[in-house]
Design an enzyme around this catalytic site. Structure first.
Site, mmCIF file in Angstrom:
data_model
loop_
_atom_site.group_PDB
_atom_site.id
_atom_site.type_symbol
_atom_site.label_atom_id
_atom_site.label_comp_id
_atom_site.label_asym_id
_atom_site.label_seq_id
_atom_site.Cartn_x
_atom_site.Cartn_y
_atom_site.Cartn_z
ATOM 1 N N SER A 1 0.847 -1.197 0.000
ATOM 2 C CA SER A 1 0.000 0.000 0.000
ATOM 3 C C SER A 1 0.874 1.235 0.000
ATOM 4 C CB SER A 1 -0.895 0.000 1.243
ATOM 5 O OG SER A 1 -1.520 1.258 1.438
ATOM 6 N N TYR B 1 -1.910 -1.112 10.552
ATOM 7 C CA TYR B 1 -2.073 -1.383 9.117
ATOM 8 C C TYR B 1 -0.865 -0.889 8.324
ATOM 9 C CZ TYR B 1 -3.826 -1.055 4.353
ATOM 10 O OH TYR B 1 -3.965 -1.167 3.000
#
Length: 286
Positions: free
Chosen positions: A158, A171
């Protein structure tokens, strides 16, 4: 979408031109980016091993792949955050009997909110799925690819991997782990005929991000399209790159992390994510 051009001295991407394409593993294949990667691979003629928790959606994918492209799909309903789910996935890969051509390790999930306010078990599950499962499955599939001299490992990281992200602390940390792991593996694989790429998209229009409210809490932020992310991944593999930032947000945040003071970048990330709140009721482990 056609693969990128073959470059002198580089192995062809995904064994382009082979009369029979080898199998492809896609985790988190029931929706979003996982579904988009599965569809792209099926259109290239790769039999699929599709893994997710939602069996009905996997069976619909299998029917579509057979009907539209004549390729078979092994459906595995499993939670890769568990030891049992990982063991079942390894067994499904081994049962094919030949090395994978492609492994797309996409399954993962995130949660936003203050670290102290997110359930401890949920954060531990996030690390197991985003980090442990990726490590386990990559270690399982790569030796056979290396022995054969070809294949591709795709890990969905990401744009959050570029820097710490307050209010998405765990995350972002798991995505940084995926990025660093994959880049290191890619260098180790140099000269073997096997490639590895960490895909780092910015906000992407998927079922999860829309249902979780990101589409409304991030007004004005350009969202990536899943098909564009998939195409960028194939281009990165064809070019031999070990990372693939996709979209304006990913590229802008990469430049910010590279050239701006780290403290300023972290504070800016905190301001961006502070108001998003907890993604209540959402779990993108597909």
């Amino acid at each position: 979408h056609p693969p990128g051009p073959r470059r002198r001295g580089r192995p062809p991407l995904l064994r382009v031109g082979a009369s029979v394409k080898g199998p492809a593993l896609v985790t988190g294949a029931s929706s979003g980016l996982g579904r988009a990667f599965a569809e792209s691979l099926a259109s290239r003629g790769h039999p699929l091993i599709a893994v997710a928790r939602r069996g009905e959606r996997l069976r619909e994918l299998a029917d579509w792949a057979l009907r539209e492209h004549g390729v078979a799909t092994t459906v595995l309903v499993a939670d890769l955050a568990t030891d049992e789910g990982l063991a079942a996935c390894r067994e499904a890969v081994d049962a094919v009997g030949v090395p994978l051509d492609v492994a797309v390790l996409n399954a993962g999930f995130g949660a936003s909110g203050a670290f102290a306010g997110i359930d401890r078990a949920r954060q531990s599950d996030m690390v197991r799925l985003n980090c442990v499962a990726v490590t386990d499955l990559a270690a399982h599939v790569l030796p056979a690819m290396v022995a054969r001299g070809g294949g591709a490992l795709v890990v969905l990281s990401s744009a959050a991997a570029w820097q710490p992200v307050p209010f998405m602390a765990t995350y972002a940390a798991t995505k940084a782990y995926e990025l660093h792991l994959t880049e290191a593996i890619a260098e180790e694989l140099r000269g073997t005929g096997v490639r590895a790429v960490a895909v780092c998209p910015g906000p992407t229009r998927t079922e999860f991000t829309m249902s979780a409210g990101a589409g409304t809490t991030m007004r004005g932020v350009p969202f990536d399209d899943v098909d564009l992310v998939v195409r960028a991944t194939w281009r990165a593999l064809a070019a031999g790159r070990s990372r693939a930032p996709t979209g304006l947000v990913a590229r802008a945040s990469l430049l910010s992390a590279r050239f701006l003071p780290r403290r300023a970048v972290v504070r800016a990330a905190a301001l961006t994510h502070r108001r998003r709140g907890s993604l209540k009721g959402s779990d993108p482990r597909t």
